[in-house]
Design a protein around this motif. Structure first.
Motif, PDB file in Angstrom:
ATOM      1  N   ARG A 233       0.829  -1.215   0.000  1.00  0.00           N
ATOM      2  CA  ARG A 233       0.000   0.000   0.000  1.00  0.00           C
ATOM      3  C   ARG A 233       0.858   1.258   0.000  1.00  0.00           C
ATOM      4  O   ARG A 233       0.513   2.268  -0.626  1.00  0.00           O
ATOM      5  N   ILE A 234       1.971   1.208   0.704  1.00  0.00           N
ATOM      6  CA  ILE A 234       2.861   2.370   0.737  1.00  0.00           C
ATOM      7  C   ILE A 234       3.428   2.664  -0.647  1.00  0.00           C
ATOM      8  O   ILE A 234       3.538   3.825  -1.062  1.00  0.00           O
ATOM      9  N   TYR A 235       3.781   1.617  -1.394  1.00  0.00           N
ATOM     10  CA  TYR A 235       4.257   1.826  -2.756  1.00  0.00           C
ATOM     11  C   TYR A 235       3.155   2.451  -3.611  1.00  0.00           C
ATOM     12  O   TYR A 235       3.420   3.361  -4.428  1.00  0.00           O
ATOM     13  N   ALA A 236       1.935   1.980  -3.428  1.00  0.00           N
ATOM     14  CA  ALA A 236       0.815   2.532  -4.194  1.00  0.00           C
ATOM     15  C   ALA A 236       0.607   4.007  -3.881  1.00  0.00           C
ATOM     16  O   ALA A 236       0.379   4.826  -4.781  1.00  0.00           O
ATOM     17  N   ASN A 237       0.681   4.347  -2.605  1.00  0.00           N
ATOM     18  CA  ASN A 237       0.492   5.748  -2.214  1.00  0.00           C
ATOM     19  C   ASN A 237       1.564   6.640  -2.833  1.00  0.00           C
ATOM     20  O   ASN A 237       1.281   7.770  -3.260  1.00  0.00           O
ATOM     21  N   TYR A 238       2.797   6.143  -2.859  1.00  0.00           N
ATOM     22  CA  TYR A 238       3.883   6.925  -3.458  1.00  0.00           C
ATOM     23  C   TYR A 238       3.639   7.118  -4.956  1.00  0.00           C
ATOM     24  O   TYR A 238       3.809   8.232  -5.484  1.00  0.00           O
ATOM     25  N   ILE A 239       3.237   6.067  -5.629  1.00  0.00           N
ATOM     26  CA  ILE A 239       2.987   6.159  -7.075  1.00  0.00           C
ATOM     27  C   ILE A 239       1.872   7.155  -7.357  1.00  0.00           C
ATOM     28  O   ILE A 239       1.980   7.998  -8.255  1.00  0.00           O
ATOM     29  N   GLN A 240       0.810   7.082  -6.583  1.00  0.00           N
ATOM     30  CA  GLN A 240      -0.309   7.993  -6.806  1.00  0.00           C
ATOM     31  C   GLN A 240       0.087   9.454  -6.567  1.00  0.00           C
ATOM     32  O   GLN A 240      -0.381  10.351  -7.258  1.00  0.00           O
ATOM     33  N   ALA A 241       0.974   9.676  -5.593  1.00  0.00           N
ATOM     34  CA  ALA A 241       1.371  11.043  -5.258  1.00  0.00           C
ATOM     35  C   ALA A 241       2.335  11.639  -6.270  1.00  0.00           C
ATOM     36  O   ALA A 241       2.246  12.827  -6.597  1.00  0.00           O
ATOM     37  N   PHE A 242       3.269  10.822  -6.784  1.00  0.00           N
ATOM     38  CA  PHE A 242       4.337  11.373  -7.622  1.00  0.00           C
ATOM     39  C   PHE A 242       4.318  10.898  -9.075  1.00  0.00           C
ATOM     40  O   PHE A 242       4.958  11.508  -9.929  1.00  0.00           O
ATOM     41  N   TYR A 243       3.598   9.841  -9.359  1.00  0.00           N
ATOM     42  CA  TYR A 243       3.501   9.338 -10.734  1.00  0.00           C
ATOM     43  C   TYR A 243       2.045   8.991 -11.043  1.00  0.00           C
ATOM     44  O   TYR A 243       1.720   7.851 -11.392  1.00  0.00           O
ATOM     45  N   PRO A 244       1.141   9.962 -10.934  1.00  0.00           N
ATOM     46  CA  PRO A 244      -0.298   9.668 -10.973  1.00  0.00           C
ATOM     47  C   PRO A 244      -0.810   9.100 -12.298  1.00  0.00           C
ATOM     48  O   PRO A 244      -1.832   8.424 -12.316  1.00  0.00           O
ATOM     49  N   ARG A 245      -0.156   9.343 -13.386  1.00  0.00           N
ATOM     50  CA  ARG A 245      -0.652   8.842 -14.675  1.00  0.00           C
ATOM     51  C   ARG A 245       0.315   7.848 -15.316  1.00  0.00           C
ATOM     52  O   ARG A 245       0.214   7.551 -16.504  1.00  0.00           O
ATOM     53  N   SER A 246       1.237   7.351 -14.545  1.00  0.00           N
ATOM     54  CA  SER A 246       2.239   6.432 -15.098  1.00  0.00           C
ATOM     55  C   SER A 246       1.668   5.023 -15.247  1.00  0.00           C
ATOM     56  O   SER A 246       0.796   4.592 -14.496  1.00  0.00           O
ATOM     57  N   ARG A 247       2.209   4.321 -16.235  1.00  0.00           N
ATOM     58  CA  ARG A 247       1.814   2.931 -16.450  1.00  0.00           C
ATOM     59  C   ARG A 247       2.698   2.021 -15.590  1.00  0.00           C
ATOM     60  O   ARG A 247       3.905   2.204 -15.537  1.00  0.00           O
TER      61      ARG A 247
ATOM     62  N   GLY B 226      -4.065  -0.262  -2.496  1.00  0.00           N
ATOM     63  CA  GLY B 226      -3.660   1.131  -2.379  1.00  0.00           C
ATOM     64  C   GLY B 226      -3.997   1.954  -3.608  1.00  0.00           C
ATOM     65  O   GLY B 226      -4.345   3.131  -3.507  1.00  0.00           O
ATOM     66  N   LEU B 227      -3.903   1.340  -4.766  1.00  0.00           N
ATOM     67  CA  LEU B 227      -4.226   2.046  -6.010  1.00  0.00           C
ATOM     68  C   LEU B 227      -5.726   2.229  -6.167  1.00  0.00           C
ATOM     69  O   LEU B 227      -6.186   3.153  -6.835  1.00  0.00           O
ATOM     70  N   GLY B 228      -6.497   1.345  -5.533  1.00  0.00           N
ATOM     71  CA  GLY B 228      -7.953   1.471  -5.579  1.00  0.00           C
ATOM     72  C   GLY B 228      -8.499   1.459  -6.987  1.00  0.00           C
ATOM     73  O   GLY B 228      -8.196   0.567  -7.788  1.00  0.00           O
ATOM     74  N   ASN B 229      -9.292   2.470  -7.312  1.00  0.00           N
ATOM     75  CA  ASN B 229      -9.955   2.519  -8.623  1.00  0.00           C
ATOM     76  C   ASN B 229      -8.989   2.704  -9.783  1.00  0.00           C
ATOM     77  O   ASN B 229      -9.354   2.457 -10.936  1.00  0.00           O
TER      78      ASN B 229
ATOM     79  N   ALA C  36      -6.250   0.995 -10.106  1.00  0.00           N
ATOM     80  CA  ALA C  36      -5.444  -0.216 -10.223  1.00  0.00           C
ATOM     81  C   ALA C  36      -5.294  -0.643 -11.674  1.00  0.00           C
ATOM     82  O   ALA C  36      -4.400  -1.413 -12.027  1.00  0.00           O
ATOM     83  N   ARG C  37      -6.173  -0.105 -12.554  1.00  0.00           N
ATOM     84  CA  ARG C  37      -6.056  -0.409 -13.983  1.00  0.00           C
ATOM     85  C   ARG C  37      -4.748   0.124 -14.569  1.00  0.00           C
ATOM     86  O   ARG C  37      -4.367  -0.225 -15.684  1.00  0.00           O
ATOM     87  N   MET C  38      -4.055   0.990 -13.811  1.00  0.00           N
ATOM     88  CA  MET C  38      -2.749   1.472 -14.256  1.00  0.00           C
ATOM     89  C   MET C  38      -1.742   0.330 -14.345  1.00  0.00           C
ATOM     90  O   MET C  38      -0.709   0.459 -14.985  1.00  0.00           O
ATOM     91  N   ILE C  39      -2.034  -0.784 -13.672  1.00  0.00           N
ATOM     92  CA  ILE C  39      -1.160  -1.956 -13.776  1.00  0.00           C
ATOM     93  C   ILE C  39      -1.463  -2.639 -15.107  1.00  0.00           C
ATOM     94  O   ILE C  39      -2.450  -3.356 -15.262  1.00  0.00           O
ATOM     95  N   ARG C  40      -0.612  -2.410 -16.087  1.00  0.00           N
ATOM     96  CA  ARG C  40      -0.853  -2.894 -17.442  1.00  0.00           C
ATOM     97  C   ARG C  40      -0.649  -4.407 -17.558  1.00  0.00           C
ATOM     98  O   ARG C  40      -1.398  -5.096 -18.234  1.00  0.00           O
ATOM     99  N   VAL C  41       0.433  -4.890 -16.950  1.00  0.00           N
ATOM    100  CA  VAL C  41       0.751  -6.314 -17.017  1.00  0.00           C
ATOM    101  C   VAL C  41       1.140  -6.775 -15.622  1.00  0.00           C
ATOM    102  O   VAL C  41       1.858  -6.090 -14.905  1.00  0.00           O
TER     103      VAL C  41
END
Length: 406
Positions: free
Chosen positions: A159-173, A194-197, A199-204
């Motif tokens: 979840r901590i990794y997800a929070n970091y991604i959302q804060a600093f890389y919000p549109r990254s794949r 952590g990514l919640g809705n 989570a579709r950002m996880i491509r593979v």
């Protein structure tokens, strides 16, 4: 009459002596000079690299014994190789309890093995303390009051990794590569939670087996997705291979490695430190390679430990710090027990740690437990590798477990 009185006194004294002997026998694994502690580690097999934790703990107890032990008692640390096999783990645990007569089990590595022995130990009211696993189900006092974890939750780490991604890389794949076991599943589940809705950002999302010989194919597929972030949860050996393969493919995403995959000695250095620059992870322990903190330690203590660890065959600096910190926590509990080293009091004191600051925990991270709080370490800090050591990113982060009863 006098003879009768003497006989009565003799009987009372005999019963008192038997009571004292019985009391002593009930304190299994403890004598006036010794405390016997059991442990299981993967000294061979697929997860052999983590056996270095057991070597570190043995070295720490050796250092403690040379200084007089704990309240005058030397620690006899009995550690067996379970090869990360749950069946062997149960067999060896029975041996430790029924033949070696250890007082408690401490720091055994791995989720499956600890699951396998948990019921056996709880039914016999034997402490299963400071498990080397971050699985949440191994820190549930309502179901298993004799089993206590130690390190932060795997799922909370994700979840901590997800929070970091959302804060600093919000549109990254994002892509994920994870070892198909409890550890990998828990970390990736936490990432998805952590990514919640989004989570579709996880491509593979690829799960692989420990002995998978197709990591090159997996990494190639992940690159083709066009992802900017790769989250990896697995063993250090495979983390090194992933970094090497990505470098060969000229692919340079942001690598986020799980804590267990981030050892400098067994993951980053074998991959080539130049390929590891920028790798991120979450940590709760100091980096043994960072000269900034070594001056804060009692240098004599640390050097004495490192010498013993090296002679025992230990080579992983991350395992050295992990084993040191876990053993140090157990010693604190045993000191709190005073002269009452019954299994009941050991568990009572393990659940009574109040803001304990271990010497190798990162600043701001303390250990607290309670009757309903069996997750001693509930904080993490994001760090990033600069080619030589880890650099902190932001502040110490609380996990959900920080809000439980302290």
């Amino acid at each position: 009459m006098q003879t009768w009185v003497l006989k009565l006194v003799a009987i009372v004294l005999a019963l008192t002596s038997l009571s004292a002997i019985s009391e002593r026998v009930r304190v299994h694994g403890v004598t006036d000079t010794e405390i016997r502690i059991g442990n299981l580690m993967p000294y061979s097999g697929n997860l052999e690299v983590f056996g270095a934790i057991g070597k570190a703990e043995a070295a720490y107890f050796e250092m403690i014994n040379e200084r007089g032990g704990i309240s005058g008692r030397k620690v006899q640390f009995i550690s067996y190789d379970d090869k990360s096999n749950p069946v062997i783990a149960l067999e060896l645990t029975r041996r430790l309890i029924e033949e070696d007569d250890v007082s408690l089990m401490f720091g055994s590595f791995g989720t499956p093995g600890n699951f396998a022995v948990r019921t056996y130990l709880n039914e016999r009211q034997i402490p299963q303390l400071f498990i080397a696993s971050g699985d949440d189900h191994l820190s549930d006092p309502s179901m298993f009051p004799w089993t206590m974890g130690w390190q932060p939750s795997f799922r909370e780490e994700g979840r901590i990794y997800a929070n970091y991604i959302q804060a600093f890389y919000p549109r990254s794949r994002i892509v994920a590569l994870w070892q198909n076991d409890q550890v990998g599943r828990e970390i990736i589940k936490g990432l998805e939670d952590g990514l919640g809705n989004v989570a579709r950002m996880i491509r593979v999302d690829i799960a692989y087996d420990m002995a998978d010989e197709h990591l090159d194919t997996h990494v190639s597929i992940l690159k083709q997705s066009g992802a900017e972030i790769l989250v990896f949860a697995g063993a250090p050996e495979n983390a090194a291979k992933v970094l090497q393969i990505a470098a060969e493919l000229n692919w340079h995403p942001l690598f986020i490695f799980s804590h267990m995959a981030s050892s400098i000695a067994t993951a980053l250095r074998p991959a080539g430190l130049e390929n590891a620059v920028g790798v991120m992870t979450a940590a709760f322990l100091k980096d043994a390679n960072d000269p900034a903190w070594k001056d804060e330690q009692a240098k004599k203590d640390w050097q004495s430990f490192v010498d013993k660890y090296s002679r025992a065959g230990g080579k992983d600096d991350g395992a050295a710090v992990f084993g040191y910190a876990a053993a140090e926590t157990l010693v604190q509990v045993l000191k709190q027990c005073g002269n009452d080293l019954s299994r009941e009091n050991v568990m009572k004191q393990a659940a009574a740690l109040k803001d304990y600051q271990g010497s190798v925990l990162l600043p701001g991270i303390k250990i607290s437990t309670g009757p309903w709080n069996f997750r001693p370490i509930k904080h993490l800090r994001l760090i990033q590798f600069d080619g030589r050591t880890w650099q902190p990113i932001g502040d110490v982060l609380e996990t959900a477990f920080s809000n439980v009863d302290r």
